[in-house]
Design a protein around this motif. Structure first.
Motif, short mmCIF file in Angstrom:
data_model
loop_
_atom_site.label_atom_id
_atom_site.label_comp_id
_atom_site.label_asym_id
_atom_site.label_seq_id
_atom_site.Cartn_x
_atom_site.Cartn_y
_atom_site.Cartn_z
N GLN A 90 0.91 -1.35 -0.21
CA GLN A 90 0.10 0.00 0.49
C GLN A 90 0.63 1.50 0.24
OE1 GLN A 90 -2.75 -1.40 -0.90
NE2 GLN A 90 -3.42 1.25 -1.04
N LEU A 91 1.93 1.32 0.89
CA LEU A 91 2.55 2.66 0.91
C LEU A 91 3.35 2.58 -0.60
CD1 LEU A 91 4.32 2.07 5.03
CD2 LEU A 91 3.29 4.45 3.63
N CYS A 92 3.92 1.51 -0.70
CA CYS A 92 4.35 1.34 -2.56
C CYS A 92 3.32 2.03 -3.40
CB CYS A 92 4.72 0.25 -2.99
SG CYS A 92 5.76 -0.38 -4.83
N ARG A 93 2.10 1.50 -2.71
CA ARG A 93 0.96 2.28 -4.29
C ARG A 93 1.31 3.64 -4.37
NH1 ARG A 93 -2.10 -1.05 -6.50
NH2 ARG A 93 -2.11 -3.41 -6.37
N SER A 94 1.20 4.47 -3.17
CA SER A 94 0.88 5.65 -2.85
C SER A 94 1.91 6.53 -2.61
CB SER A 94 0.01 5.84 -1.51
OG SER A 94 0.98 5.34 -0.61
N ASN A 95 3.65 5.79 -2.68
CA ASN A 95 5.39 6.70 -2.49
C ASN A 95 5.11 6.36 -4.00
OD1 ASN A 95 4.79 8.24 -0.08
ND2 ASN A 95 4.11 5.77 0.41
N LEU A 96 5.33 5.78 -4.62
CA LEU A 96 6.00 5.67 -5.82
C LEU A 96 6.71 6.01 -6.20
CD1 LEU A 96 4.88 2.49 -7.38
CD2 LEU A 96 4.48 4.16 -8.83
N GLU A 97 7.23 6.66 -6.30
CA GLU A 97 8.94 7.96 -6.08
C GLU A 97 9.69 7.10 -5.25
OE1 GLU A 97 5.85 9.01 -5.08
OE2 GLU A 97 6.50 10.31 -3.36
N LEU A 98 9.33 6.98 -4.00
CA LEU A 98 10.42 6.43 -3.27
C LEU A 98 10.60 5.13 -3.55
CD1 LEU A 98 8.35 7.64 0.84
CD2 LEU A 98 10.80 8.11 -0.66
N MET A 99 9.83 4.17 -4.19
CA MET A 99 10.44 3.02 -3.85
C MET A 99 11.99 2.60 -4.50
SD MET A 99 8.82 1.59 -2.52
CE MET A 99 9.25 -0.09 -2.94
N HIS A 100 12.35 3.75 -5.41
CA HIS A 100 14.26 3.10 -6.35
C HIS A 100 15.26 4.06 -4.98
CE1 HIS A 100 13.29 2.07 -10.04
NE2 HIS A 100 12.81 2.92 -10.24
N THR A 101 14.00 4.39 -4.21
CA THR A 101 15.69 5.13 -2.55
C THR A 101 15.28 3.48 -1.88
OG1 THR A 101 14.92 6.92 -3.18
CG2 THR A 101 15.62 6.65 -0.55
N VAL A 102 14.27 2.99 -1.10
CA VAL A 102 13.81 1.93 -0.38
C VAL A 102 15.01 0.66 -1.28
CG1 VAL A 102 12.36 0.08 0.85
CG2 VAL A 102 11.69 3.22 0.06
N VAL A 103 14.61 0.56 -2.71
CA VAL A 103 15.75 -0.92 -3.16
C VAL A 103 16.95 -0.77 -2.98
CG1 VAL A 103 15.78 -1.70 -5.03
CG2 VAL A 103 13.66 -1.34 -4.69
N HIS A 104 16.95 0.89 -2.95
CA HIS A 104 19.04 1.22 -2.77
C HIS A 104 19.08 0.86 -1.59
CE1 HIS A 104 22.77 3.63 -3.47
NE2 HIS A 104 21.86 4.92 -2.18
N ALA A 105 17.97 1.53 -0.63
CA ALA A 105 18.79 1.47 0.91
C ALA A 105 18.96 -0.30 1.90
CB ALA A 105 17.61 1.78 1.27
N ALA A 106 18.30 -0.50 0.74
CA ALA A 106 18.42 -2.35 0.86
C ALA A 106 19.41 -2.86 0.34
CB ALA A 106 16.71 -3.14 0.47
N ARG A 107 20.12 -1.96 -0.48
CA ARG A 107 21.40 -2.37 -1.29
C ARG A 107 22.37 -2.29 -0.49
NH1 ARG A 107 19.62 -1.79 -7.00
NH2 ARG A 107 18.29 -3.87 -7.04
N GLN A 108 21.98 -1.48 0.06
CA GLN A 108 23.20 0.05 0.71
C GLN A 108 23.35 -1.65 2.34
OE1 GLN A 108 25.13 2.08 -1.13
NE2 GLN A 108 25.36 2.87 0.44
N ALA A 109 22.03 -1.17 3.14
CA ALA A 109 22.13 -2.07 3.95
C ALA A 109 23.27 -3.14 4.38
CB ALA A 109 20.87 -2.02 4.46
N MET A 110 22.68 -4.11 3.33
CA MET A 110 22.98 -5.56 2.84
C MET A 110 25.61 -5.00 3.22
SD MET A 110 20.56 -7.30 0.54
CE MET A 110 21.29 -9.00 0.55
N LYS A 111 25.09 -4.37 2.51
CA LYS A 111 26.54 -3.96 2.02
C LYS A 111 27.71 -3.46 2.91
CE LYS A 111 28.60 -0.65 -1.11
NZ LYS A 111 28.43 -0.17 -2.48
N THR A 112 26.46 -2.84 3.50
CA THR A 112 27.24 -2.77 4.62
C THR A 112 27.54 -2.98 6.07
OG1 THR A 112 25.89 0.04 3.96
CG2 THR A 112 26.66 0.16 6.41
N CYS A 113 25.92 -3.71 6.03
CA CYS A 113 25.89 -4.51 7.24
C CYS A 113 27.64 -5.65 6.84
CB CYS A 113 24.89 -5.12 7.46
SG CYS A 113 24.98 -7.07 8.47
N ARG A 114 27.53 -5.97 6.03
CA ARG A 114 28.68 -6.96 5.56
C ARG A 114 30.41 -6.49 5.62
NH1 ARG A 114 25.72 -9.02 0.49
NH2 ARG A 114 27.42 -7.58 -0.48
#
Ligand SMILES: *[C@@H]1O[C@H](CO)[C@@H](O)[C@H](O)[C@H]1NC(C)=O
Ligand SMILES: *[C@@H]1O[C@H](CO)[C@@H](O)[C@H](O)[C@H]1NC(C)=O
Ligand SMILES: *[C@@H]1O[C@H](CO)[C@@H](O)[C@H](O)[C@H]1NC(C)=O
Ligand SMILES: *[C@@H]1O[C@H](CO)[C@@H](O)[C@H](O)[C@H]1NC(C)=O
Ligand SMILES: *[C@@H]1O[C@H](CO)[C@@H](O)[C@H](O)[C@H]1NC(C)=O
Length: 387
Positions: A90-114
């Protein structure tokens, strides 16, 4: 920025130096930067294999693997993102423009954790492994506390930064501080919009913990608490950043703004909190059940501390049931006395030496103005892996 040596150029590296690469905030890349990750069959676990309660390890892993080609410019695309609970779709639908940022954040979090855990027995690799390796992250351990905190920080960090860089049409720069700047300084630039990052990041990160029927209450409270600790660490990372102006870099005038530190600095802060995390139990206190420190001292959980419900294994031996990969074949450092030392990393089992060849830039010379040439040197080094 350096270019690879040309075969004709006598093995010279050419690096162009810009002010930003010389800035004091610039950091050396982690040693694991270029290392290949162990290959795994792709395809990944299917959506149904994740209970929705396992955000962010499931949702983040899925998002981090979202192919770059996946268009995220139509609300129908939200359904194609794996691992999200319905509130997140639902959040994705109403904030579509945020999703690229969220996907980017997921990659950053994994890399940073490692990177943050490269020198530890538990090295965060399970964040991207198959579901049966997930026990270390799903059992409410100290490790999962760190991952939740870092993930929450990463999302809010990415959104706040995206506001600054103008990638998000819906938000603008953060506030100009109320206090006067230092002498010779003036406020300017574009502050990171931290409040917007925290607001939207929290909505996204915390949605699965607000789902009524899934997961134990204790686990949800633990995750919510640790996500909040992650956001607190992010808030604490807001610092003054300045840029120099003036004749030939004399820095007679500085423009300053409030900016967030890099995610890896936030991760370093969280790693300190991980090392001193508090074991808690879910116990009635007053009219409701709360998480309270397990040890005898009667005090509420502090807002600044990471909490966990289950003790972790020592991660020395492989035991998939408890999410331990063991440290066999892990590289260790014979001269270090920290967590990456051969003694600690190999749990006293001993280690095997091997020789490795490293290629590096050497005999670097600075040329006015503004480039550096380097030679390419090769040497052999002895390395060690745990038995
Ligand atoms: C959506 O993204 C796809 C692929 O990136 C692109 O071809 C298409 O034109 C985009 N549509 C809109 C409406 O922006
Ligand atoms: C941050 O972005 C939000 C969303 O656009 C905006 O409403 C707010 O004014 C911005 N914050 C500041 C301090 O400008
Ligand atoms: C992390 O640990 C796993 C399991 O011990 C190992 O297979 C992997 O190579 C390690 N990754 C790094 C970057 O050291
Ligand atoms: C091993 O540890 C020492 C001391 O901490 C450090 O100086 C050295 O760079 C490390 N070596 C490797 C290969 O990481
Ligand atoms: C390693 O040993 C040095 C010298 O004995 C000491 O100063 C340092 O604090 C030690 N580091 C760790 C991580 O134990």
């Amino acid at each position: 920025m350096c270019s690879k040596p040309h075969s004709r150029g006598g093995g010279l590296w050419v690096c162009h130096v810009t002010l930003s690469t010389l800035a004091p905030s610039g950091r050396a890349l982690g040693v694991y930067e270029g290392q290949a990750q162990p290959g795994r069959a792709s395809g990944g676990p299917s959506r149904s294999s994740f209970p929705p309660s396992v955000w962010p390890s499931a949702a983040f892993r899925a998002l981090a693997k979202t192919p770059a080609a996946l268009a995220l410019n139509k609300t129908q695309h939200c359904k194609q993102l794996e691992g999200l609970v319905s509130a997140q779709v639902q959040l994705c639908r109403s904030n579509l423009e945020l999703m690229h940022t969220v996907v980017h954040a997921a990659r950053q979090a994994m890399k940073t954790c490692r990177r943050a855990f490269a020198d530890m027995r538990w090295n965060c690799s399970s964040i991207e492994l198959a579901p049966n390796y997930l026990m270390d992250l799903e059992r409410g351990t100290r490790e999962s506390a760190f991952v939740y905190a870092l993930s929450a920080a990463a999302i809010s960090h990415a959104i706040a930064r995206a506001c600054t860089s103008g990638d998000l049409p819906g938000c603008s720069c953060g506030p100009v501080p109320g206090e006067p700047p230092g002498p010779g300084d003036r406020w300017g630039g574009c502050a990171d919009n931290l409040s917007y990052g925290l607001l939207m990041g929290a909505k996204f990160s915390d949605a699965p913990m607000k789902v009524k029927k899934t997961g134990s209450q204790a686990n949800k409270l633990m995750r919510l608490h640790n996500s909040e600790v992650g956001r607190q660490a992010l808030r604490a990372s807001l610092e003054m950043k300045c840029k120099c102006h003036g004749v030939s870099g004399s820095c007679s005038i500085r423009t300053c703004w409030k900016g967030l530190q890099e995610l890896q600095d936030v991760a370093a802060d969280l790693k300190t909190r991980y090392l001193s995390a508090t074991k808690v139990v879910h116990r009635p206190m007053g009219t409701r059940k709360h998480l309270v420190p397990k040890d005898l001292d009667i005090r509420p959980v502090k807002d600044s501390e990471l909490v966990y419900l289950q003790s972790s294994p020592d991660f020395c031996m492989k035991n998939e049931k408890v999410g331990s990969h063991g440290t066999q074949d892990r590289q260790c450092n014979k001269t270090s006395n920290g967590s990456d030392s051969c003694d600690l990393m190999c749990c006293g089992r001993g280690y095997n030496p091997y020789t490795d060849r490293v290629v590096e830039r050497c005999h670097c010379k600075y040329h006015w103005c503004c480039y550096v040439t380097c030679r390419r040197c090769e040497r052999t080094v002895e390395r060690y892996v745990c038995k």
